[in-house]
Design an enzyme around this catalytic site. Structure first.
Site, PDB file in Angstrom:
ATOM      1  N   ASP A  34       0.842  -1.186   0.000  1.00 33.47           N
ATOM      2  CA  ASP A  34       0.000   0.000   0.000  1.00 33.47           C
ATOM      3  C   ASP A  34       0.885   1.247   0.000  1.00 33.47           C
ATOM      4  O   ASP A  34       1.627   1.493   0.958  1.00 33.47           O
ATOM      5  CB  ASP A  34      -0.901  -0.020   1.245  1.00 33.47           C
ATOM      6  CG  ASP A  34      -1.974   1.060   1.219  1.00 33.47           C
ATOM      7  OD1 ASP A  34      -2.098   1.751   0.192  1.00 33.47           O
ATOM      8  OD2 ASP A  34      -2.686   1.202   2.229  1.00 33.47           O
TER       9      ASP A  34
ATOM     10  N   ASP B 216      -2.987   2.473  -5.926  1.00 35.08           N
ATOM     11  CA  ASP B 216      -1.947   2.536  -4.905  1.00 35.08           C
ATOM     12  C   ASP B 216      -1.838   1.306  -4.017  1.00 35.08           C
ATOM     13  O   ASP B 216      -1.075   1.323  -3.046  1.00 35.08           O
ATOM     14  CB  ASP B 216      -2.143   3.776  -4.027  1.00 35.08           C
ATOM     15  CG  ASP B 216      -3.468   3.766  -3.284  1.00 35.08           C
ATOM     16  OD1 ASP B 216      -4.379   3.033  -3.706  1.00 35.08           O
ATOM     17  OD2 ASP B 216      -3.593   4.488  -2.287  1.00 35.08           O
ATOM     18  N   GLU B 217      -2.559   0.228  -4.303  1.00 33.31           N
ATOM     19  CA  GLU B 217      -2.443  -0.946  -3.441  1.00 33.31           C
ATOM     20  C   GLU B 217      -2.747  -2.223  -4.220  1.00 33.31           C
ATOM     21  O   GLU B 217      -3.458  -2.213  -5.223  1.00 33.31           O
ATOM     22  CB  GLU B 217      -3.356  -0.833  -2.220  1.00 33.31           C
ATOM     23  CG  GLU B 217      -4.825  -0.751  -2.536  1.00 33.31           C
ATOM     24  CD  GLU B 217      -5.692  -0.770  -1.286  1.00 33.31           C
ATOM     25  OE1 GLU B 217      -5.375  -1.521  -0.329  1.00 33.31           O
ATOM     26  OE2 GLU B 217      -6.703  -0.041  -1.264  1.00 33.31           O
TER      27      GLU B 217
END
Length: 348
Positions: free
Chosen positions: A8, A103-104
């Protein structure tokens, strides 16, 4: 025993902006829509978080909490380019990557033989390579399941690396607050607290039947998570479950008539999006209404197409739940799972 990583990026959009403009590193910074457009905060850096600013907060509220907040509009093409470079690092390690957003992502590294098979060393490599190649810090959680890996990645943010080994699972879960469980929002947490359930150890005293009686289908999930049970695999292709169109209005819609007047354009946009997705099989239609006090209600109904009359009937009933001015309207469909879609195709 599976080895799952959850990677993350730390305050991703803000991190890209701070990387590209170091003058922003030490000032409160948020990425989001303007107050003129009734925007919300997409993400913010850690100096801004010290003022109580957080994602999904209305921009106006964020500026009241932090008058010196630097607000930037999102630059998604730039963020997407950075995301692709980080995702490429994941794929160098394993093909079993499940992106959740820009983003993860989850990674299943159970069969990876690099780094002597150590998931901890793999996580450390991801962090070092992401920083070296993109200048973005990544927090990584390592655990035997997706549920625990995601919790672990948030445990020591920013720039964290938390490992929950198989022999640590029971002790870790017993002290875990129930509001850390996926799907437990403020309302469910309050209901659990009213039953004197604060930690997963408290939750473990309840039977599956008792939790199902009070929380329905989610009660069975609570029973499993409180015991660390999560057998969900890492899926390289995520299944789309819904398609929708919505609009946040610059000025509140004052009454039901004004809401009804907006529905035709929303339904048209929804049909366009469905066409782009190949007109998938539908199992239900829903309407979403956010009132001017920020309460949200969603009403679902049957139907295999989002027809105007059906959507308007759902809107009438949903609006009656609040009977007040509206700041957001949405209309969407729930998609039939692949097996159901094949069955529906037999009966056109």
């Amino acid at each position: 025993m599976r080895k799952i990583l959850h990677a993350d990026c730390d305050c991703f959009y803000a991190a890209v902006e701070m990387r590209d403009n170091p003058a922003l590193r030490d000032v409160p910074l948020a990425i989001g829509g303007s107050t003129a457009q009734r925007g919300v905060i997409a993400t913010c850096n850690y100096p801004a978080r010290r003022y109580g600013v957080h994602s999904a907060m209305p921009t106006g509220q964020a500026l009241r909490l932090c008058p010196d907040l630097t607000l930037l509009p999102p630059d998604f093409p730039r963020y997407r380019a950075v995301s692709e470079r980080i995702q490429a690092i994941f794929h160098e390690l394993t093909p079993l990557v499940e992106p959740l957003s820009l983003d993860e992502a989850f990674l299943d590294v159970s069969e990876v033989r690099r780094f002597r098979g150590s998931a901890t060393w793999m996580a450390d490599w991801i962090k070092r390579e992401a920083m070296r190649r993109t200048g973005i810090s990544v927090s990584v959680g390592v655990a035997p399941s997706k549920f625990l890996a995601k919790i672990a990645s948030d445990w020591e943010k920013p720039d964290g690396l938390t490992v929950i080994a198989p022999d640590q699972v029971e002790a870790f879960i017993s002290t875990l607050a129930v509001n850390k469980l996926h799907g437990v929002g403020p309302a469910t947490a309050a209901k659990l607290a009213s039953l004197n359930i604060v930690t997963c150890a408290d939750l473990q005293h309840w039977s599956r039947e008792a939790l199902s009686e009070r929380f329905g289908k989610f009660g069975r999930r609570l029973y499993e998570l409180a015991r660390g049970i999560d057998d969900r695999p890492v899926r390289t292709e995520r299944e789309r479950k819904s398609v929708s169109a919505e609009n946040t209005f610059h000025r509140d819609l004052p009454d039901l008539a004004a809401c009804r007047a907006q529905m035709p354009s929303l339904i048209e946009r929804l049909h366009e999006r469905l066409a782009r997705h190949g007109n998938p099989a539908i199992k239900g239609v829903f309407v979403k209404v956010r009132f001017n006090d920020f309460t949200l209600t969603t009403l679902e109904g049957g139907g295999l197409r989002p027809e105007a009359a059906h959507c308007l009937a759902l809107l009438d009933e949903a609006w009656a739940r609040g009977s007040r001015p509206v700041r957001l309207l949405g209309v969407g469909v729930r998609l039939a799972p692949p097996d159901d879609a094949r069955q529906l195709s037999l009966f056109p």
